[in-house]
Scaffold this motif. Structure first.
Motif, PDB file in Angstrom:
ATOM      1  N   UNK A  75       0.835  -1.203   0.000  1.00 59.90           N
ATOM      2  CA  UNK A  75       0.000   0.000   0.000  1.00 59.90           C
ATOM      3  C   UNK A  75       0.869   1.252   0.000  1.00 59.90           C
ATOM      4  N   UNK A  76       1.956   1.214   0.742  1.00 56.29           N
ATOM      5  CA  UNK A  76       2.855   2.372   0.838  1.00 56.29           C
ATOM      6  C   UNK A  76       3.447   2.712  -0.520  1.00 56.29           C
ATOM      7  N   UNK A  77       4.019   1.724  -1.193  1.00 54.71           N
ATOM      8  CA  UNK A  77       4.701   2.054  -2.456  1.00 54.71           C
ATOM      9  C   UNK A  77       3.711   2.428  -3.543  1.00 54.71           C
ATOM     10  N   UNK A  78       2.508   1.863  -3.507  1.00 56.00           N
ATOM     11  CA  UNK A  78       1.512   2.231  -4.512  1.00 56.00           C
ATOM     12  C   UNK A  78       1.180   3.712  -4.415  1.00 56.00           C
ATOM     13  N   UNK A  79       0.931   4.181  -3.205  1.00 60.95           N
ATOM     14  CA  UNK A  79       0.634   5.604  -3.019  1.00 60.95           C
ATOM     15  C   UNK A  79       1.832   6.471  -3.385  1.00 60.95           C
ATOM     16  N   UNK A  80       3.018   6.045  -2.996  1.00 61.30           N
ATOM     17  CA  UNK A  80       4.212   6.836  -3.284  1.00 61.30           C
ATOM     18  C   UNK A  80       4.469   6.948  -4.780  1.00 61.30           C
ATOM     19  N   UNK A  81       4.169   5.910  -5.537  1.00 63.95           N
ATOM     20  CA  UNK A  81       4.387   5.943  -6.985  1.00 63.95           C
ATOM     21  C   UNK A  81       3.644   7.099  -7.639  1.00 63.95           C
TER      22      UNK A  81
END
Length: 422
Positions: A102-108
């Protein structure tokens, strides 16, 4: 890999690797691609995504994604396991692993809106977007929800949940927020390509946790299979991830050479990410030849697609649409062609005599993800635009620089000046 000890040992490592993909890998990759006056802000957007999304995930994100109280097939009850109440201690590693996704998806998403967004607006966007877009799609695909029930697509590590999701969101934000001042008239080149290449290398390294960890997590029980079977499945996933990325680098550079006459370091770094994105959903579905084909197709198509933003006037600053949406679609859809029953997924695609069923399921999963996140990202983006606003002041964007204006800092102290405009 037999027994729970091996399962927990690997999943702890995989979780750490996926967290590293956001901080520092994505932060470095994106930071090097921005202008010098924006690098700290760009990196901060990744770091704060880890903080905000991580807290939200343990409060209600896990419950919405993997809870048992289904709500129409679209998400699970956010209060069933609120704050991980009722989650056994032994399951915390599974929660932590999915939290990093979830973290990396939002950061992308942040790469699409680099150089022009207020930090406060990003902080408001993060919890809203993961709640209304990421958690429902994760539930629909991985949590037994609507897509899993009606269109059981293969998506081992997030072609729909992560990359198509983030790619559509990034494109919509770029459209609603608008272009950077001076784009495309002014060339806005990456300020530090070694940072970008270092970030790409760390992303490649961390991606083994992303993909190989996902196929182990999907079993739900590290002791459910014998050592030989686990070694086979993890070995296939690891090798597919590797060769797809290699093929994508070569394909991207070949297209660059044909279109622009040069094979660039930025192209090599972007090719790494394009290949990793495409093999993400397919890592457990295809064989070696299929992985190479998917990687090559993604590298070539993404290299071509990133130039389309100039034709359409979409200021997708760091090519989130061109790489993550296009790469995610390539990997998700080509499963329908290259999936083989000899791979861990056990499903034959069209080219292996399986007919059109797999391709149809992959297409429908991608379409539902696009529509869902398209609608909710638009609502959230417009709500922020018409309340607190997205854009920094024009003077801050052009003259002072977003690092100095938003954070009171500068990445590079050149001649003692903080507010440089380069």
């Amino acid at each position: 890999m037999a027994g729970m000890d091996g399962y927990y040992a690997w999943m702890l490592m995989a979780t750490a690797l996926v967290l590293m993909m956001t901080v520092p890998a994505l932060a470095l990759f994106y930071g090097g691609m921005t202008r010098a006056r924006s690098v700290l802000n760009m990196m901060m957007m990744s770091y704060v995504a880890a903080a905000v999304v991580g807290i939200v995930y343990v409060l209600w994100g896990w419950s919405m994604s993997f809870g048992s109280q289904d709500v129409g097939g679209f998400f699970a009850n956010p209060f069933e396991l609120f704050g991980l109440e009722g989650v056994e201690w032994g399951d915390y590693i599974a929660v932590a692993f999915q939290m990093t996704f979830a973290i990396i998806t939002a950061a992308l998403i942040s790469g699409a809106i680099a150089d022009r967004v207020k930090f406060s607006a990003w902080l408001v966007f993060l919890p809203l977007w993961v709640t209304f877009s990421y958690f429902p799609i994760a539930h629909m695909v991985w949590g037994g929800g609507f897509i899993a029930e009606h269109f059981p697509a293969q998506d081992y590590a997030g072609g729909t949940v992560v990359h198509i999701n983030a790619g559509i969101a990034g494109g919509i934000l770029a459209l609603i927020i608008g272009r950077r001042i001076g784009w495309p008239r002014e060339q806005m080149r990456p300020h530090n390509l070694p940072l970008t290449m270092m970030g790409a290398a760390l992303l490649w390294f961390g991606w083994y946790g992303f993909n190989v960890g996902s196929i182990v997590f999907a079993e739900g029980d590290g002791g459910a299979k014998d050592t030989a079977q686990f070694m086979t499945e993890t070995g296939v996933t690891f090798m597919n991830t590797t060769v797809a990325t290699m093929a994508a680098i070569l394909a991207w550079l070949a297209v660059e050479r044909i279109l622009h006459g040069k094979a660039t370091s930025l192209g090599a770094a972007s090719g790494i990410v394009a290949g990793l994105v495409a093999i993400t959903p397919a890592c457990g579905a295809v064989g070696i030849v299929g992985a190479i084909a998917i990687g090559a197709a993604s590298g070539a198509l993404c290299a071509w697609a990133v130039g389309l933003k100039f034709k359409f006037g979409l200021d997708d600053s760091l090519d989130v649409v061109g790489v993550h949406l296009v790469g995610g679609l390539v990997g998700t859809l080509l499963i329908g062609l290259f999936s083989t029953a000899s791979a861990p997924g056990g499903i034959d695609g069209l080219l292996y005599g399986g007919g059109f069923e797999s391709l149809f399921n992959q297409f429908m999963a991608a379409l539902i993800a696009i529509v869902w996140t398209g609608v909710f990202t638009t609502i959230i983006a417009l709500a922020i635009k018409h309340t607190i606003g997205w854009r920094v002041d024009d003077e801050d964007e052009v003259t002072h620089g977003i690092d100095f204006a938003q954070h009171g800092e500068s990445a590079y102290d050149i001649a003692g000046s903080t507010g440089s405009s380069f």
